[in-house]
Scaffold this active site. Structure first.
Site, PDB file in Angstrom:
ATOM      1  N   HIS A 196     -11.448   1.072   4.066  1.00 26.70           N
ATOM      2  CA  HIS A 196     -10.442   0.157   3.550  1.00 26.70           C
ATOM      3  C   HIS A 196     -11.081  -0.717   2.487  1.00 26.70           C
ATOM      4  O   HIS A 196     -12.252  -1.077   2.578  1.00 26.70           O
ATOM      5  CB  HIS A 196      -9.922  -0.692   4.712  1.00 26.70           C
ATOM      6  CG  HIS A 196      -8.810  -1.587   4.300  1.00 26.70           C
ATOM      7  ND1 HIS A 196      -7.679  -1.121   3.676  1.00 26.70           N
ATOM      8  CD2 HIS A 196      -8.650  -2.931   4.396  1.00 26.70           C
ATOM      9  CE1 HIS A 196      -6.881  -2.133   3.420  1.00 26.70           C
ATOM     10  NE2 HIS A 196      -7.441  -3.246   3.846  1.00 26.70           N
ATOM     11  N   ASN A 248       0.843  -1.192   0.000  1.00 28.00           N
ATOM     12  CA  ASN A 248       0.000   0.000   0.000  1.00 28.00           C
ATOM     13  C   ASN A 248       0.881   1.246   0.000  1.00 28.00           C
ATOM     14  O   ASN A 248       1.761   1.380   0.814  1.00 28.00           O
ATOM     15  CB  ASN A 248      -0.876  -0.008   1.254  1.00 28.00           C
ATOM     16  CG  ASN A 248      -2.014   0.973   1.098  1.00 28.00           C
ATOM     17  OD1 ASN A 248      -1.794   2.109   0.709  1.00 28.00           O
ATOM     18  ND2 ASN A 248      -3.213   0.548   1.375  1.00 28.00           N
ATOM     19  N   ASP A 257      -5.798  -8.655   0.717  1.00 30.35           N
ATOM     20  CA  ASP A 257      -5.912  -7.471   1.568  1.00 30.35           C
ATOM     21  C   ASP A 257      -4.549  -6.787   1.599  1.00 30.35           C
ATOM     22  O   ASP A 257      -3.711  -7.061   2.450  1.00 30.35           O
ATOM     23  CB  ASP A 257      -6.329  -7.916   2.978  1.00 30.35           C
ATOM     24  CG  ASP A 257      -6.647  -6.738   3.877  1.00 30.35           C
ATOM     25  OD1 ASP A 257      -6.322  -5.598   3.492  1.00 30.35           O
ATOM     26  OD2 ASP A 257      -7.203  -6.943   4.971  1.00 30.35           O
ATOM     27  N   CYS A 291      -5.283   1.146  -1.350  1.00 29.57           N
ATOM     28  CA  CYS A 291      -5.888  -0.180  -1.232  1.00 29.57           C
ATOM     29  C   CYS A 291      -7.055  -0.334  -2.212  1.00 29.57           C
ATOM     30  O   CYS A 291      -7.340  -1.433  -2.672  1.00 29.57           O
ATOM     31  CB  CYS A 291      -6.359  -0.443   0.192  1.00 29.57           C
ATOM     32  SG  CYS A 291      -7.396   0.836   0.855  1.00 29.57           S
TER      33      CYS A 291
END
Length: 1117
Positions: free
Chosen positions: A454, A202, A471, A207
C-alpha cells in the site's frame, strides 16, 4: 486499498494471492496481494506506544501424513485477541502450500467486531535459516473476512523436497509474528472537517498514483501551472490529460468529499485492467511529467516542469598522469539514491559523488594518450527548486533471482544542506551564490513487501510544523515523528507480553518505510508555496465543475428522497421491436432500456395515466397496463392487466402488490391497440378465454430474429386459424407454409419446442405472455445450406456463442485474434478453428492454455489433449468465466508431446568457458542415461570417448549427481538447473584414500547484524588426495579456473560446514577436514573460495518462469 491483480511483479501462477481463506469453489473473490481497503485506511492515526505483539512457533510433526484438507494450530493470544494459523498441507485448490492467520474465536464475537493486525507468516528452513520463506501483510479482520493470508505461499514441490530443508524428519516449522494496532472508525470520519483537505478514491490498485497526485497537487506552483494550461469547454476530461488534471485539482481544492480519479486514468488511455496493476511510482512520475511538459509546449506555462524539477549534473573522467579530462552535462528530474549500505540521505549523496578509480584491467582509453589510470565520478552543476529523491527500496537479488524490498533503516533530515563540507557535491561550474538548503515537503511511503503493498504520503502543504497523512480517501493530522522517524524503516523492538511464549523481546521488521522524498529549496519556497485561488481557474472549467456539483447534489437528493418515490418502467411495442434481435434475443425486453418515470408514492395510478397520455400522446381511455411476472423457469413475461379498482390505488401500493421480489420498481407493459388509420383505439374486452401472445419471426438465411407483433387468441382456438395473420406480420403470402415454436426458457439451457398447429392453444399449454417464434417451412434438402436452419438451433447458438480472444503464449498481454465460437464446441472444434485461423493443416499441433482471471496471466499448466470436453470448461476459472485463451504452435502433435518429458539441460563445455542450453525431449519412461546419450549427439565433446553426467544445481550448489538408471519422469527442472558436464579423467581413477569434494565460490554479507554466506558462480567437484596441503590444491584450482595470479592472490580458502567458514592456511592438510560422512546433505560440507563476485551475470536462467514480466507504465494520450 486494493483489489487484483495482478500485481505487476514477476510471480508464480495465481500470484501471491492474499485472500480470505475460502475453498475457492465458494463464492469468495480472492483479493490481490496488496493491502486491503479497510486495513490500509483504518490504522489508528495517533502514535501507538508498544503495540501488542507476539511471535508464535508451530512445529508440525508427521507433516506428509496429514490427511485433512485444513489443519489448525493451537490458539495463541496477541493484544487480548485469540489467533491461530490455518494451513492447507496440499494447497487450497492450488499446487502451493496455502497459509492464513485466523481469528480463533470469530464465531462467538459480538456483532460488528473488527480488529487490525500487521503480521508475517514463515516456513523455516531447518538447514539454512536464510532460505526461510517469510511473507508479510496487514489486514482488518471482521466477521466477513476472519482469516487472511497467502493461497500460494510456496510451491508444494519445493516444500516436500527433502533436499530443500523445509521438511526435516517429516517435521515442518511454521512461525507467525503478529502486531495488533487500534482502529479508528473510518466510516464516520470526515477528512475535510478534520483537516481541511480531501482524499482520492482508490480505483483498484491506484494508491501508488494517489500518493503521487497528492504530492504534486500540494506544490501550489505546479497546480497553478496546470490550471493555466489552455483547455476549452468542448474538451472532454476523459480525452484530455490537462483538463482531467485541472478537474481533479479543482475538486481537491473545493470539494467536501474524496475525489475520483477515473477521468484522469481514462485520459491516460488506461482501461480498467491498467488501474488494477500496481505500477512503479517513479516511472509514473516521469511519464506524467513528460506528458505535461509536452502538452505545455507553445502555451503560457511552457517550461514549468523544467523550472520546478530539472537539475543538472556533470559526469567526468579525469586522467591522473596526463592532462586530459572528459565531461558530459546531463539533466535529471529526480535522483535515485541507494538505501542499501547507506544510513541516511547524506551517505547516499556521498556514494553518488564517490570517485571510482579506473586502473589495472579497467584503464580509461583517452583519445591521444591511449590507456590511462583515471578518476571517474559525478558532481552537481545545479539542483532544482523542487528536489525529488527516489529511494532505492527495491533491488534485484541475484542470489535469489528475484526482486527484494530493502527494509533497512534509512534516515532523512527535515532540512537538507547540499552545500555541506564546502560544497563537496558541487562541480567547479556550479553557481556558489545559490544556497542549496532544502526543507522537507513530502514523504511517500510504501507499506508491504515486494509482491505488492500500500502507498500513502505524509505532506506538509504550507511547510508549517503540521503534517498530514494522505491515505487514499482519508486525510489525518500527524505529528513530525510519525512522518519522519517512523518512516525510516529498519526494525522495531516489541516487548513480549504473553506468558507461555518465548518471553525475550524480539525485533519486528517495519515494512512501512519511505521510498520517495520531496524537498523544496528555502530560497524558492515563497515562489513555490504560492497562493492559488479561483481567478487562476478558467471560467469554463468553473462552470463545468459547478454543473457537475449540482448534478451530484441532485442525485444525492434523489437518493435521500428515494423512499418517497416509486420508479415506474413502461415497456411498449416499440421497445420490443427495437431490442429483440439486437440487444436481446430471449424474453421480450430489457427493462433498463425503457422509459422510466419517478412518481411520488401517494399519487394514484389514474393520475399517472394522465402523465403517460402527455408523454406518449395516447388518451387515457385507450391505455391498458399489464403487470410483469417472474415465472418459475426464470423468464419474465406480462402476466395480467391491471383492474379498474387497482388503477384507483396509489402507485406505492401497486408496487408492493405487484412486486414479490423486493426492488423499488413497478414494471408495466402498455398495451395500445391501433385502428385502420393507425390511431389508438380502445383495447378489446379480455375474458378468461382470451390469451395475449407475442410473436417473433426468424429468417434462417439472414440468421435474423425480430419482434413482429402480438395477438389475442381464444384458448379454444387453434394456431392454424391465425396463420394468415402471422404471414401478414412477416410480409409473406397469406398461404405461406410456416412452422411455429414456443420459446419456453433459456436458463440454464434453451428450451424451444414445436407447436402443433392443429391442436388448441389450451392443449399446447399456451397462456398470457407466452412467446411464439415462427419461420418459413424449409424443404428437407435445403436445411443443410443454412448454419441454423430452425428457431431452436438458432436460439441454442445465440445462447452459447462466445467471442474468444486468442493470444500467443509468447505475448500473453496482446490479443492476437478473436473468434466467435459456441461454448458447446468440443476440444477438437476449438483447436480446428484456431488451426484454420493460423493456416495450419494439423490441428493436433495446437496447444491451448487457460487464463487466470485473478492474476491476468496464463495458467502454468496447459490444457491436455482432449483434456476438457467443451470450450466452456476451458474458459472457467474457479467461479469466474474468462474470454481469453492462449495458444502455441508445437513442432510435433500434442498427443505425441504428452508422452514425452521435456527437460532443459545446461551443458558446460570442458575446455571452453561457455554454457549452452539444450532442450531434451524423450519418452517419459526414459532414464538419465538416455538423456546423456541424446545430449552426446548435440554437444561438442573434448574427445570422442568423453563420459557425461547430469547434476542438479540449486543456488550455486550441487545437490545431486543423477544415477544413469533414474527415470526422468520424476525430475523437475522448474525450480533448479540441470547441468551436464564431462566427467574429468582424475575422477574416474579415484584411489582408496582419495575424496571427491564440493568446491563453491562464496562471499560474505552482513545483514541485520548477522553474517551471511552468499554462494555465487559455478560450483564444481574436485578430487583431493590424502595428505595434500591447501597450497598444492590451490595450484590445481587456479589452473582449472584459469585465474590470473594478481586476482588469485586475493582469494581466501575455507572449509565450510552448515554455513560456518573455517579459514585454511597453505600448510593445512585439506583431506583431514573432510572425514565425517554423516553430515546431512553432502553439499553442506565444502571447500569455499572466498572472493568478490565480479563475473558478468550469465545471460541464461534454465529455470526461468515463462510468465515473468513487469508491465511498464504507459500513458497513451
Amino acid at each position: 486499498m486494493t483489489v487484483m491483480a495482478p500485481a505487476p511483479i514477476d510471480q508464480q501462477e495465481d500470484e501471491e494471492m492474499l485472500v480470505p481463506q475460502s475453498d475457492l469453489t465458494d463464492n469468495h473473490q480472492p483479493m490481490e496481494v496488496v493491502a486491503q481497503p479497510e486495513a490500509a485506511n483504518t490504522v489508528e492515526n495517533q502514535p501507538v506506544e508498544d503495540p501488542p505483539s507476539s511471535r508464535f512457533t508451530w512445529r508440525i510433526e508427521n507433516f506428509s501424513r496429514l490427511n485433512a484438507k485444513k489443519h489448525y494450530s493451537e490458539v495463541f493470544v496477541v493484544g487480548g485477541y485469540k489467533w491461530r494459523i490455518l494451513l492447507f498441507p496440499k494447497g487450497n485448490n492450488v499446487d502451493h502450500l496455502s497459509m492464513y492467520l485466523d481469528v480463533a474465536d470469530s464465531a462467538s464475537l459480538p456483532y460488528g467486531w473488527s480488529r487490525y493486525a500487521q503480521f508475517s507468516l514463515a516456513v523455516v528452513n531447518q538447514i539454512h535459516n536464510k532460505y526461510s520463506i517469510r511473507k508479510d501483510t496487514q489486514h482488518q479482520f471482521n466477521a466477513r473476512e476472519s482469516d487472511w493470508g497467502f493461497t500460494s505461499f510456496m510451491p508444494l514441490g519445493e516444500l516436500y523436497d527433502p533436499c530443500r530443508g523445509y521438511l526435516v524428519n517429516d517435521t515442518l516449522i511454521v512461525e507467525a509474528e503478529v502486531v495488533v494496532r487500534r482502529i479508528v472508525d473510518y466510516w464516520t470520519y470526515d477528512s475535510k472537517k478534520e483537516t481541511g483537505y480531501v482524499g482520492l478514491k482508490n480505483q483498484g490498485a491506484t494508491c501508488y498514483m494517489n500518493s503521487l497526485l497528492q504530492t504534486l497537487y500540494h506544490i501550489p506552483y505546479f497546480r497553478k501551472a496546470v490550471y493555466h494550461m489552455p483547455t476549452t469547454e468542448n474538451d472532454m476530461p476523459s480525452g484530455s490529460i490537462p483538463l482531467a488534471l485541472q478537474s481533479l485539482f479543482y475538486k481537491l481544492q473545493y470539494s467536501d468529499s474524496s475525489v475520483a480519479t477515473k477521468e484522469l486514468t481514462k485520459s491516460f488511455g488506461w482501461d480498467t485492467h491498467d488501474s488494477f496493476m500496481q505500477h512503479d511510482v517513479q516511472e509514473l512520475n516521469r511519464v506524467l511529467c513528460e506528458k505535461l511538459e509536452d502538452k505545455m509546449k507553445g502555451t503560457v506555462v511552457e517550461g514549468t516542469i523544467q523550472q520546478l524539477f530539472e537539475g543538472h549534473h556533470m559526469n567526468y573522467i579525469e586522467c591522473i598522469n596526463v592532462d586530459y579530462k572528459s565531461t558530459r552535462k546531463e539533466s535529471f528530474y529526480d535522483l535515485q539514491l541507494d538505501v542499501k549500505g547507506c544510513h541516511d540521505v547524506y551517505a547516499s549523496f556521498d556514494k553518488y559523488v564517490e570517485v571510482e578509480r579506473l586502473e589495472g584491467d579497467n584503464k580509461y582509453h583517452a583519445e591521444q594518450y591511449g590507456l590511462q589510470d583515471a578518476k571517474k565520478g559525478v558532481l552537481f552543476i545545479d539542483f532544482p527548486p523542487v528536489l525529488q529523491l527516489q529511494l532505492k527500496r527495491f533491488e534485484y537479488d541475484f542470489m535469489r533471482d528475484t526482486m527484494v524490498k530493502i527494509n533497512d533503516r534509512y534516515e532523512f533530515p527535515l532540512q537538507l544542506d547540499l552545500d555541506r563540507d564546502g560544497g563537496k557535491y558541487l562541480s567547479p561550474d556550479a553557481d556558489r551564490r545559490v544556497r542549496n538548503l532544502y526543507t522537507l515537503h513530502s514523504v511517500l511511503v510504501h507499506s508491504g513487501g515486494v509482491h505488492g503493498g500500500h502507498y500513502y504520503a505524509f505532506i506538509r502543504p504550507t511547510l508549517s510544523d503540521q503534517w498530514y497523512k494522505f491515505d487514499d480517501e482519508r486525510v489525518t493530522k500527524e505529528d513530525m515523528k510519525r512522518a519522519l522517524e517512523e518512516q525510516y524503516g529498519g526494525e522495531e523492538e516489541l516487548p513480549q507480553t504473553n506468558p507461555g511464549f518465548n518471553n525475550t523481546p524480539f525485533k519486528f521488521t517495519k515494512y512501512s518505510n519511505a521510498y520517495m522524498l520531496v524537498y523544496i529549496r528555502e530560497s524558492d519556497k515563497d515562489k513555490i508555496i504560492c497562493n492559488v485561488d479561483e481567478k487562476d481557474i478558467a471560467e469554463h472549467l468553473r462552470e463545468r465543475l459547478k454543473k457537475e456539483q449540482e448534478e451530484k447534489e441532485h442525485k444525492k437528493k434523489e437518493k435521500a428522497e428515494a423512499h418517497l418515490y416509486t420508479i415506474i418502467k413502461v415497456a411498449r411495442d416499440d421497445d420490443l421491436a427495437g431490442q429483440i434481435g439486437k440487444d436481446i434475443y430471449f424474453d421480450l425486453v430489457d427493462h433498463d432500456k425503457v422509459r422510466s418515470f419517478r412518481i411520488q408514492k401517494q399519487i394514484t395510478f389514474n393520475v399517472f395515466k394522465e402523465e403517460i397520455a402527455k408523454e406518449f400522446g395516447i388518451p387515457v381511455q385507450f391505455q391498458r397496463f399489464w403487470l410483469w411476472a417472474k415465472r418459475q423457469n426464470h423468464t419474465y413475461r406480462p402476466n395480467r392487466p391491471l383492474t379498474p379498482l387497482e388503477e384507483t390505488q396509489s402507485v406505492g401500493t401497486l408496487r408492493e402488490v405487484s412486486n414479490k421480489v423486493h426492488n423499488a420498481e413497478l414494471r408495466l407493459f402498455l398495451e395500445v391497440e391501433l385502428g385502420l388509420d393507425l390511431r389508438p383505439i380502445a383495447p378489446p374486452d379480455k375474458t378468461k378465454e382470451d390469451i395475449l401472445l407475442f410473436f417473433k419471426h426468424y429468417n434462417p438465411e439472414k440468421e435474423e430474429l425480430r419482434f413482429v407483433g402480438r395477438l389475442f387468441v381464444k384458448s379454444t382456438g387453434k394456431p392454424i386459424e391465425i396463420l394468415s395473420k402471422l404471414n401478414k406480420m412477416a410480409g409473406y403470402a397469406p398461404d405461406e407454409e410456416i412452422n411455429l415454436y414456443e420459446e419456453i426458457k433459456f436458463e440454464p439451457s434453451v428450451m424451444c419446442e414445436p407447436i402443433d398447429k392443429k391442436i388448441t392453444f389450451r392443449a399446447s399449454q399456451l397462456e398470457d405472455g407466452d412467446i411464439v417464434c415462427f419461420q418459413k417451412s424449409l424443404p428437407v434438402e435445403s436445411t443443410e445450406q443454412f448454419r441454423y436452419p430452425d428457431v431452436p438451433s438458432f436460439l441454442e447458438y445465440v445462447h452459447n456463442r462466445q467471442i474468444v480472444h486468442f493470444r500467443s503464449l509468447e505475448k500473453p498481454k496482446e490479443d492476437d485474434f478473436g473468434l466467435e465460437m459456441s461454448r458447446l464446441y468440443t476440444y477438437d472444434d476449438v483447436v480446428e478453428r484456431v488451426a484454420q485461423q493460423l493456416g495450419l493443416n494439423d490441428s493436433s499441433k495446437i496447444r491451448l492454455t487457460s487464463h487466470n482471471c485473478y492474476s491476468q496471466q496464463p495458467k502454468p499448466q496447459p490444457i491436455k489433449y482432449r483434456g476438457v470436453d467443451h470450450l466452456s470448461d476451458m474458459l472457467v476459472h474457479y467461479n469466474q468465466t474468462s474470454d481469453i485463451l492462449y495458444y502455441e504452435v508445437l513442432d510435433i502433435p500434442l498427443p505425441e508431446l504428452q508422452g514425452l518429458k521435456t527437460l532443459k539441460v545446461a551443458f558446460h563445455h570442458a575446455t571452453k568457458d561457455e554454457v549452452v542450453i539444450h532442450t531434451i525431449r524423450l519418452p517419459k519412461q526414459s532414464t538419465v542415461g538416455d538423456v546423456i546419450n541424446d545430449l552426446k549427439t548435440k554437444v561438442e565433446l573434448s574427445h570422442p570417448d568423453a563420459e557425461l553426467r547430469l547434476l542438479e544445481v540449486f543456488y550455486h550448489k550441487i545437490y545431486k549427481i543423477f544415477p544413469p538408471s533414474e527415470k526422468i519422469e520424476n525430475i523437475n527442472d522448474q525450480y533448479w538447473t540441470l547441468r551436464a558436464e564431462e566427467i574429468p579423467e582424475e575422477e574416474k581413477n579415484l584411489g582408496p584414500n582419495d575424496r571427491l569434494i564440493h568446491v563453491y565460490h562464496f562471499t560474505k554479507e552482513t545483514a541485520q547484524n548477522q553474517m551471511q554466506i552468499l554462494n555465487f558462480g559455478e560450483p564444481f567437484f574436485l578430487v583431493i588426495h590424502e595428505g595434500e596441503t591447501l597450497a598444492e590444491i590451490k595450484v590445481r584450482i587456479q589452473k582449472k579456473l584459469q585465474v590470473p595470479d594478481e586476482d588469485f592472490a586475493k582469494w581466501k580458502f575455507a572449509f565450510l560446514s552448515l554455513g560456518r567458514p573455517e579459514y585454511l592456511q597453505d600448510s593445512d592438510i585439506v583431506s583431514s577436514r573432510f572425514q565425517r560422512r554423516d553430515v546431512y546433505g553432502a553439499w553442506e560440507q565444502y571447500l569455499g573460495l572466498e572472493h568478490s563476485d565480479n563475473a558478468p551475470k550469465r545471460a541464461y536462467a534454465a529455470n526461468q518462469n515463462r510468465h515473468t514480466f513487469e508491465k511498464p507504465v504507459k500513458i497513451y494520450n
